[in-house]
Design a protein around this motif. Structure first.
Motif, short mmCIF file in Angstrom:
data_model
loop_
_atom_site.label_atom_id
_atom_site.label_comp_id
_atom_site.label_asym_id
_atom_site.label_seq_id
_atom_site.Cartn_x
_atom_site.Cartn_y
_atom_site.Cartn_z
N THR A 140 -3.67 13.35 -9.23
CA THR A 140 -4.53 12.83 -7.91
C THR A 140 -3.78 12.14 -7.31
OG1 THR A 140 -5.58 10.73 -8.70
CG2 THR A 140 -6.44 12.83 -9.65
N PRO A 141 -4.11 11.64 -5.99
CA PRO A 141 -3.13 10.69 -5.19
C PRO A 141 -3.04 9.32 -5.85
CG PRO A 141 -4.54 11.94 -3.87
CD PRO A 141 -5.03 12.20 -4.99
N ALA A 142 -3.79 8.87 -6.79
CA ALA A 142 -4.04 7.85 -7.60
C ALA A 142 -2.65 7.61 -8.43
CB ALA A 142 -5.24 7.47 -8.30
N LEU A 143 -1.90 8.40 -8.72
CA LEU A 143 -0.78 8.57 -9.64
C LEU A 143 0.46 8.35 -8.74
CD1 LEU A 143 -1.68 11.16 -12.24
CD2 LEU A 143 -1.72 8.69 -12.37
N LEU A 144 0.24 8.24 -7.56
CA LEU A 144 1.47 8.26 -6.64
C LEU A 144 2.30 6.88 -7.02
CD1 LEU A 144 2.88 9.33 -4.09
CD2 LEU A 144 1.51 7.77 -2.74
N PRO A 145 1.95 5.69 -7.47
CA PRO A 145 2.82 4.59 -7.70
C PRO A 145 3.59 5.04 -8.74
CG PRO A 145 0.54 3.97 -7.28
CD PRO A 145 0.36 5.29 -7.43
N MET A 196 0.93 -1.13 -0.07
CA MET A 196 -0.16 0.04 0.09
C MET A 196 0.94 1.22 0.20
SD MET A 196 -2.17 1.78 3.13
CE MET A 196 -3.43 0.28 3.37
N PHE A 197 0.33 2.35 -1.01
CA PHE A 197 1.18 3.51 -0.99
C PHE A 197 0.32 4.39 -0.08
CE2 PHE A 197 1.80 1.11 -4.80
CZ PHE A 197 3.00 1.42 -5.09
N VAL A 198 1.26 5.60 0.76
CA VAL A 198 0.94 6.67 1.29
C VAL A 198 1.30 7.96 0.57
CG1 VAL A 198 0.69 7.60 3.33
CG2 VAL A 198 1.13 5.32 3.44
N ASP A 199 -0.02 8.75 0.09
CA ASP A 199 0.64 9.98 -0.21
C ASP A 199 0.62 11.06 1.03
OD1 ASP A 199 0.76 12.48 -1.50
OD2 ASP A 199 -0.98 12.31 -2.79
N SER A 200 2.16 11.45 1.03
CA SER A 200 2.33 12.38 2.20
C SER A 200 2.12 13.79 2.16
CB SER A 200 3.72 12.29 2.60
OG SER A 200 4.79 13.06 1.57
N HIS A 201 1.51 14.16 1.11
CA HIS A 201 1.02 15.60 0.66
C HIS A 201 0.30 15.78 -0.38
CE1 HIS A 201 2.74 19.95 1.23
NE2 HIS A 201 1.95 20.09 0.10
N CYS A 202 -1.01 16.18 -0.32
CA CYS A 202 -2.06 16.22 -1.16
C CYS A 202 -2.95 17.61 -0.92
CB CYS A 202 -2.73 15.16 -1.81
SG CYS A 202 -3.48 14.26 -0.40
N HIS A 203 -3.42 18.06 -1.94
CA HIS A 203 -4.61 19.17 -1.73
C HIS A 203 -5.91 18.98 -2.15
CE1 HIS A 203 -1.41 21.94 -0.33
NE2 HIS A 203 -0.47 21.62 -1.28
N ASP A 215 8.74 -2.83 -1.90
CA ASP A 215 9.42 -2.57 -0.73
C ASP A 215 9.65 -0.96 -0.73
OD1 ASP A 215 10.30 -4.86 -0.31
OD2 ASP A 215 11.93 -5.00 -1.74
N ILE A 216 9.48 -0.02 -1.71
CA ILE A 216 9.31 1.30 -1.56
C ILE A 216 7.95 1.72 -0.86
CG2 ILE A 216 9.08 3.51 -2.88
CD1 ILE A 216 11.97 2.44 -2.70
N ALA A 217 6.89 0.81 -1.25
CA ALA A 217 5.75 1.21 -0.85
C ALA A 217 5.62 0.78 0.75
CB ALA A 217 4.61 0.28 -1.44
N ARG A 218 6.19 -0.29 1.09
CA ARG A 218 6.22 -0.56 2.62
C ARG A 218 7.03 0.37 3.41
NH1 ARG A 218 10.17 -3.51 4.67
NH2 ARG A 218 11.13 -3.99 2.62
N ILE A 219 8.51 0.61 2.95
CA ILE A 219 9.36 1.50 3.67
C ILE A 219 8.68 2.79 3.71
CG2 ILE A 219 11.56 2.38 3.74
CD1 ILE A 219 12.44 -0.29 2.08
N THR A 220 8.19 3.38 2.76
CA THR A 220 7.72 4.80 2.76
C THR A 220 6.45 4.74 3.83
OG1 THR A 220 6.80 4.52 0.62
CG2 THR A 220 8.72 5.47 0.64
N GLY A 235 -3.57 3.98 0.00
CA GLY A 235 -4.64 3.84 0.87
C GLY A 235 -4.65 4.86 1.98
N ALA A 236 -3.83 5.82 1.91
CA ALA A 236 -3.60 6.71 2.93
C ALA A 236 -3.23 8.09 2.35
CB ALA A 236 -2.82 6.12 3.99
N ALA A 237 -3.54 9.17 3.02
CA ALA A 237 -3.03 10.31 2.61
C ALA A 237 -3.02 11.51 3.60
CB ALA A 237 -3.80 11.05 1.53
N LEU A 238 -1.91 12.52 3.56
CA LEU A 238 -2.13 13.65 4.52
C LEU A 238 -2.68 14.82 3.84
CD1 LEU A 238 -1.40 15.04 7.14
CD2 LEU A 238 1.06 15.21 6.33
N CYS A 239 -3.68 15.42 4.11
CA CYS A 239 -4.50 16.27 3.62
C CYS A 239 -3.93 17.63 4.29
CB CYS A 239 -5.79 16.59 3.60
SG CYS A 239 -6.68 14.81 3.11
N ILE A 240 -3.25 18.44 3.10
CA ILE A 240 -2.51 19.67 3.44
C ILE A 240 -3.26 21.00 3.71
CG2 ILE A 240 -0.43 21.14 3.01
CD1 ILE A 240 0.51 18.38 4.05
#
Ligand SMILES: [Zn+2]
Ligand SMILES: [Zn+2]
Length: 265
Positions: A221-226, A1-8, A242-247, A31-36
């Protein structure tokens, strides 16, 4: 799962189509996002977004570029930071890209606003989300003078040099990479990403801006994070999983949250 650490997600272009964006995120395993938050005026909307999903969180702050908006006091930020699901102070920092005829000396109001955010981060213990553009030296100087090495956080949408990355890492910050990393001419930035230790890397979209290649110029959109994750994986020579897991682990550690298995309540 990927997390978007910055989106509006509260910005025009995204706010009207949240159901579609959420479906696209699920399909892309984001699967997750920080709304800025970028203005005090906007906070309620950003906060409502964070409360609408187990795996959405919010920041509280006023972007350095925003003029003619409410000027935050430390007290204002502390009050907003008390809300559930607020996990960061920002986005804040310095941006000298559009001086509009002013000198850097005349941008003292930006530095003062930045100091207010740093003080709020110190009071709350929350990490800072830093925006810096054409102002890296002053950003580091203000952080060092005001932060005294006691605040941490993330330099978001990193576009600076290796030297600046090293200084930010030395101050304990994480570095977040956006779609810019996938741009054809971003050779220097890809070198920086190769250098930054994986346990200090985050990934973001900065939606609706900066769609990664091959979507450059389109609404992000966050869906383009991969696509950002794929670029980091290529640079690090490891699998995108592994990038998904670590980030994701880095995100949880920095913002003190735990991501749950389901994306919606
Ligand atoms: Zn920014
Ligand atoms: Zn932003």
């Amino acid at each position: 799962m990927f997390v978007d650490s910055h989106c509006h997600l509260s910005f025009p272009g995204l706010a009207e189509q949240l159901p579609v964006i959420r479906a696209d995120m699920r399909a892309a395993d984001v699967g997750a996002a920080l709304c800025i938050c970028t203005t005090l005026e906007e906070f309620d909307e950003v906060h409502a977004l964070a409360c609408s999903d187990n795996n959405f969180w919010a920041s509280a702050g006023v972007h350095p570029d925003n003029e003619g908006v409410l000027e935050p006091s430390v007290k204002d930020l502390l009050r907003l930071a008390e809300h559930a699901k607020v996990v960061a102070i920002g986005e804040t920092g310095l941006d000298y890209y559009r001086l509009n005829g002013r000198t850097v000396a005349e941008m003292e109001w930006q530095r003062e606003r930045f100091r207010v955010h740093i003080q709020a981060a110190q009071h709350t213990g929350l990490p800072l989300v830093i925006h810096t553009r054409t102002a890296s030296k002053d950003t580091l100087d203000v952080l060092t003078a005001e932060g005294d090495g006691r605040v941490g956080g993330v330099f978001h949408c990193f576009t600076e040099t290796l030297e600046v990355a090293r200084a930010a890492l030395d101050l304990g910050f994480y570095i977040s990479f956006s779609g810019i990393l996938t741009f054809k001419n971003a050779h220097d930035l890809r070198e920086v990403a190769s250098f930054v230790p994986l346990d200090r890397c985050l990934i973001e979209t900065d939606s609706p801006y900066l769609a990664p290649a091959p979507f450059r110029g389109k609404t992000n959109t966050p869906a383009l994070l991969p696509w950002v994750a794929k670029q980091v994986a290529e640079l690090k020579g490891i699998a995108v999983e592994d990038i998904a897991r670590i980030t994701t682990l880095n995100f949880e550690r920095l913002f003190g949250v735990s991501i749950t298995a389901s994306t919606t309540q």
